[in-house]
Design a protein around this motif. Structure first.
Motif, PDB file in Angstrom:
ATOM      1  N   LEU A  87       0.662  -1.031   0.099  1.00 45.04           N
ATOM      2  CA  LEU A  87       0.348  -0.236   0.140  1.00 45.04           C
ATOM      3  C   LEU A  87       0.784   1.576   0.307  1.00 45.04           C
ATOM      4  O   LEU A  87       0.475   2.300  -0.105  1.00 45.04           O
ATOM      5  CB  LEU A  87      -0.785  -0.041   1.385  1.00 45.04           C
ATOM      6  N   GLY A 117       3.145  -1.734  14.066  1.00 47.16           N
ATOM      7  CA  GLY A 117       3.583  -2.673  14.403  1.00 47.16           C
ATOM      8  C   GLY A 117       3.637  -4.011  13.210  1.00 47.16           C
ATOM      9  O   GLY A 117       4.862  -3.439  12.548  1.00 47.16           O
ATOM     10  N   ASP A 118       2.907  -4.681  12.643  1.00 39.05           N
ATOM     11  CA  ASP A 118       4.027  -6.030  11.086  1.00 39.05           C
ATOM     12  C   ASP A 118       4.525  -4.654  10.374  1.00 39.05           C
ATOM     13  O   ASP A 118       5.929  -5.702   9.853  1.00 39.05           O
ATOM     14  CB  ASP A 118       3.339  -6.741  11.540  1.00 39.05           C
ATOM     15  N   PRO A 134       7.951  -9.070  14.349  1.00 38.75           N
ATOM     16  CA  PRO A 134       6.452  -9.070  13.718  1.00 38.75           C
ATOM     17  C   PRO A 134       5.586 -10.209  14.805  1.00 38.75           C
ATOM     18  O   PRO A 134       5.517 -11.621  14.745  1.00 38.75           O
ATOM     19  CB  PRO A 134       5.847  -9.806  12.537  1.00 38.75           C
ATOM     20  N   GLN A 135       5.560  -9.154  16.250  1.00 37.66           N
ATOM     21  CA  GLN A 135       5.007  -9.858  17.076  1.00 37.66           C
ATOM     22  C   GLN A 135       4.344  -8.746  18.296  1.00 37.66           C
ATOM     23  O   GLN A 135       4.435  -7.141  17.717  1.00 37.66           O
ATOM     24  CB  GLN A 135       6.092  -9.738  18.082  1.00 37.66           C
ATOM     25  N   ALA A 136       3.309  -9.150  18.922  1.00 38.55           N
ATOM     26  CA  ALA A 136       1.829  -8.390  18.984  1.00 38.55           C
ATOM     27  C   ALA A 136       2.207  -7.352  20.192  1.00 38.55           C
ATOM     28  O   ALA A 136       2.206  -6.175  20.560  1.00 38.55           O
ATOM     29  CB  ALA A 136       0.812  -9.157  20.155  1.00 38.55           C
ATOM     30  N   GLY A 137       3.173  -8.136  20.830  1.00 38.72           N
ATOM     31  CA  GLY A 137       3.557  -6.876  21.902  1.00 38.72           C
ATOM     32  C   GLY A 137       4.790  -5.815  20.942  1.00 38.72           C
ATOM     33  O   GLY A 137       4.411  -4.992  21.771  1.00 38.72           O
ATOM     34  N   ALA A 139       4.186  -4.752  18.155  1.00 37.10           N
ATOM     35  CA  ALA A 139       2.565  -3.746  17.853  1.00 37.10           C
ATOM     36  C   ALA A 139       1.923  -3.322  18.732  1.00 37.10           C
ATOM     37  O   ALA A 139       1.995  -1.975  17.692  1.00 37.10           O
ATOM     38  CB  ALA A 139       1.646  -4.901  16.539  1.00 37.10           C
TER      39      ALA A 139
END
Ligand SMILES: Cc1cc2nc3c(=O)[nH]c(=O)nc-3n(C[C@H](O)[C@H](O)[C@H](O)COP(=O)(O)OP(=O)(O)OC[C@H]3O[C@@H](n4cnc5c(N)ncnc54)[C@H](O)[C@@H]3O)c2cc1C
Length: 284
Positions: A87, A117-118, A134-137, A139
């Motif tokens: 994008l 984020g990722d 790429p980890q939620a923590g 992000a």
């Protein structure tokens, strides 16, 4: 694999690498994960590359791998991920990891465009370079920083992430905070390490769980740069949180050994496993 085994399915695991999770753990820890997978009944095909699948519109019939053709009912691929940046390609600068380059305020190279984020690469203070994590923590933290700064101006900075992750399989919990010894050496850190196997409670407790811990230390700074833990107790997660705090806080190994942790035999040991591994390194 865990869920499929529990559902009574036969599971075959292929990996081109010679050890499971070889990128994430040093061989001592990867070896324990290897044993856990075998003991649980996973048929391991390590060092065996998949070349293709054979089948029809009705589904897959077999996996074509180096060792032959294996009949299967379905296949899960987990062969890597990439940041989804299509994008913004040509609009904002991408970093050398392929993710969006941001500064500590989560500002991209284009004024008024923030990213988190990722999609972004972040600074790793241990290697001194950018890394895609790429980890939620990561992000949620970068998201918080991007949101606050986008709304209020440069209010809060994201200082970076050391790379922490945890996973589970068949009652085993395995994770790491910071760098493996291989990663530390690749980052040209003069690293030394200690590996111990211990238990979560004192020896006099009838019910104990195993904890295997490796600490990696920068000899020059006497700081911990990585901790890997495998154990058959969810307490492994708590020790990894502690490890992340010790690493990110830059606590010296001598100080880390003597931190005053709370202890109760039903819950933990009077020496926590990270202190024990550090004691091995310091010959204390
Ligand atoms: C199977 C799996 C398990 C995981 N387990 C863990 C874990 O245990 N612990 C952990 O820390 N992390 C885990 N992760 C990673 C974690 O999920 C991600 O790091 C986190 O979700 C990243 O958040 P994000 O908001 O950046 O991206 P996402 O959560 O991927 O959200 C991005 C959103 O953007 C939408 N989108 C994309 N392009 C467009 C577009 N052009 N227009 C509009 N919308 C768009 C997507 O549909 C998506 O909803 C796991 C990931 C996977 C895939």
């Amino acid at each position: 694999a865990d869920s499929l085994l529990r559902a009574g399915k036969k599971v075959l695991l292929f990996d081109a690498a010679p050890m499971p999770l070889a990128k994430y753990f040093d061989p001592e820890l990867a070896g324990i994960i290897h044993s856990a997978l075998s003991e649980a009944g996973v048929e391991l095909h390590l060092g065996e590359r998949i070349n293709g699948l054979r089948g029809s519109r009705n589904g897959v019939e077999c996996i074509e791998a180096e060792g032959g053709c294996y009949k299967v009912d379905f296949v899960f691929f987990a062969t890597g991920a990439r940041p989804n940046v299509d994008l913004v390609k040509g609009i904002v600068e991408l970093g050398k990891t392929g993710a969006i380059k941001v500064n500590e305020y989560m500002e991209t190279s284009a004024p008024g465009i923030y990213a988190a984020g990722d999609a972004v690469e972040v600074y790793n203070p241990l290697t001194g370079g950018p890394q895609w994590m790429p980890q939620a923590g990561v992000a949620v933290k970068t998201g918080l920083v991007a949101g606050i700064n986008a709304a209020l101006g440069r209010r809060v900075a994201f200082k970076g992430a050391i790379g922490s992750s945890i996973s589970a399989f068949s009652g085993y919990y395995f994770g790491k905070a910071g760098l493996t010894e291989a990663e530390a050496k690749a980052a040209e850190i003069d690293a030394e390490s200690a590996y111990i196997s211990t238990s979560d409670r004192p020896l006099y407790c009838a019910k104990r769980h195993s904890l295997h811990v490796k600490v990696v230390v920068d000899k020059k700074t006497s700081r911990i740069v990585g901790v890997q833990i495998v154990g058959n107790t969810p307490a492994a997660a708590g020790y990894l949180e502690l490890a992340a705090a010790l690493i990110q806080g830059g606590v010296s190994i001598e100080d880390a050994v003597f931190i005053d942790y709370p202890h109760m035999p039903l819950l933990n040991n009077y020496w926590n496993p990270i202190s024990l591994a550090l004691r091995r390194l310091l010959r204390l």
